[in-house]
Design a protein around this motif. Sequence first.
Motif, PDB file in Angstrom:
ATOM      1  N   ALA A  65       4.336  26.536  21.862  1.00 33.27           N
ATOM      2  CA  ALA A  65       5.371  25.666  22.435  1.00 33.27           C
ATOM      3  C   ALA A  65       5.121  24.203  22.061  1.00 33.27           C
ATOM      4  O   ALA A  65       6.053  23.479  21.682  1.00 33.27           O
ATOM      5  CB  ALA A  65       5.408  25.826  23.956  1.00 33.27           C
ATOM      6  N   VAL A  66       3.878  23.759  22.159  1.00 36.31           N
ATOM      7  CA  VAL A  66       3.548  22.384  21.791  1.00 36.31           C
ATOM      8  C   VAL A  66       3.785  22.168  20.304  1.00 36.31           C
ATOM      9  O   VAL A  66       4.299  21.122  19.877  1.00 36.31           O
ATOM     10  CB  VAL A  66       2.085  22.058  22.168  1.00 36.31           C
ATOM     11  N   ALA A  67       3.416  23.146  19.492  1.00 35.96           N
ATOM     12  CA  ALA A  67       3.615  23.015  18.049  1.00 35.96           C
ATOM     13  C   ALA A  67       5.083  22.857  17.705  1.00 35.96           C
ATOM     14  O   ALA A  67       5.451  22.038  16.861  1.00 35.96           O
ATOM     15  CB  ALA A  67       3.018  24.225  17.328  1.00 35.96           C
ATOM     16  N   ARG A  68       5.931  23.622  18.351  1.00 35.90           N
ATOM     17  CA  ARG A  68       7.368  23.520  18.066  1.00 35.90           C
ATOM     18  C   ARG A  68       7.922  22.172  18.496  1.00 35.90           C
ATOM     19  O   ARG A  68       8.825  21.635  17.862  1.00 35.90           O
ATOM     20  CB  ARG A  68       8.118  24.655  18.761  1.00 35.90           C
ATOM     21  N   ARG A  69       7.401  21.623  19.575  1.00 39.71           N
ATOM     22  CA  ARG A  69       7.891  20.325  20.043  1.00 39.71           C
ATOM     23  C   ARG A  69       7.403  19.178  19.176  1.00 39.71           C
ATOM     24  O   ARG A  69       8.112  18.201  18.983  1.00 39.71           O
ATOM     25  CB  ARG A  69       7.448  20.082  21.500  1.00 39.71           C
ATOM     26  N   GLU A  70       6.176  19.260  18.676  1.00 43.83           N
ATOM     27  CA  GLU A  70       5.547  18.068  18.109  1.00 43.83           C
ATOM     28  C   GLU A  70       5.410  18.051  16.592  1.00 43.83           C
ATOM     29  O   GLU A  70       5.385  16.963  16.009  1.00 43.83           O
ATOM     30  CB  GLU A  70       4.151  17.883  18.734  1.00 43.83           C
ATOM     31  N   ALA A  71       5.291  19.204  15.946  1.00 42.64           N
ATOM     32  CA  ALA A  71       4.949  19.193  14.521  1.00 42.64           C
ATOM     33  C   ALA A  71       5.942  18.382  13.698  1.00 42.64           C
ATOM     34  O   ALA A  71       5.552  17.551  12.859  1.00 42.64           O
ATOM     35  CB  ALA A  71       4.855  20.630  13.982  1.00 42.64           C
ATOM     36  N   GLY A  72       7.222  18.602  13.950  1.00 42.88           N
ATOM     37  CA  GLY A  72       8.226  17.871  13.193  1.00 42.88           C
ATOM     38  C   GLY A  72       8.203  16.380  13.457  1.00 42.88           C
ATOM     39  O   GLY A  72       8.433  15.577  12.545  1.00 42.88           O
ATOM     40  N   ALA A  73       7.897  15.984  14.707  1.00 49.29           N
ATOM     41  CA  ALA A  73       7.898  14.563  15.052  1.00 49.29           C
ATOM     42  C   ALA A  73       6.818  13.805  14.293  1.00 49.29           C
ATOM     43  O   ALA A  73       7.051  12.685  13.814  1.00 49.29           O
ATOM     44  CB  ALA A  73       7.696  14.392  16.557  1.00 49.29           C
ATOM     45  N   TRP A  74       5.628  14.397  14.177  1.00 54.64           N
ATOM     46  CA  TRP A  74       4.535  13.706  13.481  1.00 54.64           C
ATOM     47  C   TRP A  74       4.850  13.486  12.010  1.00 54.64           C
ATOM     48  O   TRP A  74       4.379  12.520  11.397  1.00 54.64           O
ATOM     49  CB  TRP A  74       3.237  14.492  13.624  1.00 54.64           C
ATOM     50  N   LEU A  75       5.665  14.344  11.425  1.00 57.74           N
ATOM     51  CA  LEU A  75       5.991  14.224  10.003  1.00 57.74           C
ATOM     52  C   LEU A  75       7.261  13.419   9.768  1.00 57.74           C
ATOM     53  O   LEU A  75       7.354  12.665   8.800  1.00 57.74           O
ATOM     54  CB  LEU A  75       6.136  15.615   9.390  1.00 57.74           C
ATOM     55  N   ALA A  76       8.226  13.563  10.655  1.00 59.22           N
ATOM     56  CA  ALA A  76       9.537  12.950  10.414  1.00 59.22           C
ATOM     57  C   ALA A  76       9.489  11.429  10.423  1.00 59.22           C
ATOM     58  O   ALA A  76      10.343  10.780   9.815  1.00 59.22           O
ATOM     59  CB  ALA A  76      10.540  13.431  11.465  1.00 59.22           C
ATOM     60  N   HIS A  77       8.508  10.851  11.113  1.00 58.17           N
ATOM     61  CA  HIS A  77       8.463   9.396  11.255  1.00 58.17           C
ATOM     62  C   HIS A  77       7.460   8.732  10.328  1.00 58.17           C
ATOM     63  O   HIS A  77       7.216   7.519  10.470  1.00 58.17           O
ATOM     64  CB  HIS A  77       8.184   9.026  12.709  1.00 58.17           C
ATOM     65  N   LEU A  78       6.892   9.477   9.385  1.00 56.63           N
ATOM     66  CA  LEU A  78       6.052   8.830   8.380  1.00 56.63           C
ATOM     67  C   LEU A  78       6.920   7.889   7.550  1.00 56.63           C
ATOM     68  O   LEU A  78       7.951   8.301   7.016  1.00 56.63           O
ATOM     69  CB  LEU A  78       5.406   9.875   7.470  1.00 56.63           C
ATOM     70  N   PRO A  79       6.545   6.633   7.422  1.00 57.69           N
ATOM     71  CA  PRO A  79       7.381   5.691   6.665  1.00 57.69           C
ATOM     72  C   PRO A  79       7.347   6.000   5.177  1.00 57.69           C
ATOM     73  O   PRO A  79       6.344   6.490   4.653  1.00 57.69           O
ATOM     74  CB  PRO A  79       6.749   4.337   6.972  1.00 57.69           C
ATOM     75  N   THR A  80       8.441   5.731   4.507  1.00 56.86           N
ATOM     76  CA  THR A  80       8.522   5.951   3.062  1.00 56.86           C
ATOM     77  C   THR A  80       8.302   4.674   2.275  1.00 56.86           C
ATOM     78  O   THR A  80       8.098   4.715   1.060  1.00 56.86           O
ATOM     79  CB  THR A  80       9.890   6.543   2.696  1.00 56.86           C
ATOM     80  N   ALA A  81       8.372   3.526   2.910  1.00 62.13           N
ATOM     81  CA  ALA A  81       8.161   2.228   2.246  1.00 62.13           C
ATOM     82  C   ALA A  81       7.653   1.267   3.310  1.00 62.13           C
ATOM     83  O   ALA A  81       7.947   1.422   4.499  1.00 62.13           O
ATOM     84  CB  ALA A  81       9.470   1.716   1.640  1.00 62.13           C
ATOM     85  N   SER A  82       6.857   0.322   2.909  1.00 65.98           N
ATOM     86  CA  SER A  82       6.278   0.106   1.594  1.00 65.98           C
ATOM     87  C   SER A  82       5.141   1.091   1.334  1.00 65.98           C
ATOM     88  O   SER A  82       4.785   1.867   2.219  1.00 65.98           O
ATOM     89  CB  SER A  82       5.717  -1.326   1.521  1.00 65.98           C
ATOM     90  N   ALA A  83       4.555   0.991   0.123  1.00 62.46           N
ATOM     91  CA  ALA A  83       3.459   1.886  -0.213  1.00 62.46           C
ATOM     92  C   ALA A  83       2.288   1.714   0.751  1.00 62.46           C
ATOM     93  O   ALA A  83       1.659   2.695   1.160  1.00 62.46           O
ATOM     94  CB  ALA A  83       3.007   1.625  -1.657  1.00 62.46           C
ATOM     95  N   GLU A  84       1.991   0.464   1.141  1.00 70.11           N
ATOM     96  CA  GLU A  84       0.887   0.235   2.060  1.00 70.11           C
ATOM     97  C   GLU A  84       1.184   0.819   3.435  1.00 70.11           C
ATOM     98  O   GLU A  84       0.305   1.407   4.078  1.00 70.11           O
ATOM     99  CB  GLU A  84       0.606  -1.270   2.193  1.00 70.11           C
TER     100      GLU A  84
END
Length: 297
Positions: A65-84
Motif C-alpha cells: 500500500a505504501v509503495a503504491r502511494r509513494e513510488a510514483g511521487a518520488w520519481l515524478a518530481h525529479l527536476p529535469t533542469a538544470s543539470a545541477e
Amino acid sequence: GEAAAAASGMGAIGKPCGGSGGMPQGHVLGVLRVAAGAPAADVRREAAVLAAHHLATCGALETPAVARREAGAWLAHLPTASAEAAETACSFLAEAVEAAVRRRGLDANAAAAALLMHPPAAPGWPRGSSSGGGGGGGESAKDYSDDNDVSNAAAGTGTSSSTTLIIPTGTTGEDLSFSSLAAGAIAASVRVIRSAKQSRLQRLTVASYIAAVTFDILQQQEDPLPLAAFVIHTFRSAGSSSSHRVDLALYPALGSLVAFADVVVAGVGLPANSVGGYTTGKLSDSAAAAGGGNKSV
C-alpha cells in the motif's frame, strides 16, 4: 507522468529483494539520472519503471500500500533542469533510499516517537469541538486524553491531558501510513538545507523537491494528520532554534508545505471538494507553491 504510470503498473510490489536491497546505490543513481534526464521519452519511461520497481521491492517502502502511494511521487518530481538541480535531486533520493534500506524502519520509528512526544506547533491544535474534527479520519481532541496522561507521566512532562496526541501511545513506525523513506528524507532535507557545503541552488533544489514529494504523498494519505504533524515538527522545530535555524522565508516551497500542513492539523476542512477530508479550495495557493516546484519525469 511516466513515473506515476510506472508505479501503478508494477506487478508484485512491497516484497523485499535479495541482498541488502537490490541495486547498489551507484546503480540506483544511474537509473534515476536516466529517468530524470534522458532525451527520449520512452527511455525515461523504462528507467522510471525500473526505478519504481526498485523502490517498491528494496524495503524502502515497507508495504504494497505504501509503495503504491509513494513510488510514483518520488520519481515524478525529479527536476529535469538544470543539470545541477537534476543531479542534486537524484543524488539526494539515491542516498535516502540507501539509508532507508540500511536502517530498516528506524526513521519511521523516530518519526512516531517525535509525534508522541511533541504536539504540533500549529494554529488550531488541539482541535476544539467546534472545528469539525477534520472529516478525514483524524481523531478529535478528546480521543487520546487518557493515553496522553500516560505518555506525559512517562516523559515526566507534567502536561495536562488537554494537550492531545496526534497518534495513540504505543504507535511505532510500522503503524504509520507513510514510509521510512519519507520520514528519513524529510529529516535529511533539513541537514542539507543547513549545510554550508551545499550551494544555494542545491539547497533550493532539495527543499523544493522534498516539498513537492511530501505534498503529493499527503494528498494520498487516508488520514493525512500524522504526516502533516511530522512536517510541522521537522521544519518548524528546525527553524525555531537559533543554532539550528532554517529560514522558511528563503525556501518558499517548504514554507507553503508547512502552511498546508497547518490547515490539515487544524482540521478546518469540509468533506466536499477535499483532499483526504480537507477542503482544497482554501489550500490551492499553498498547494501550488509546495507541489509545483519541479517538472515531472
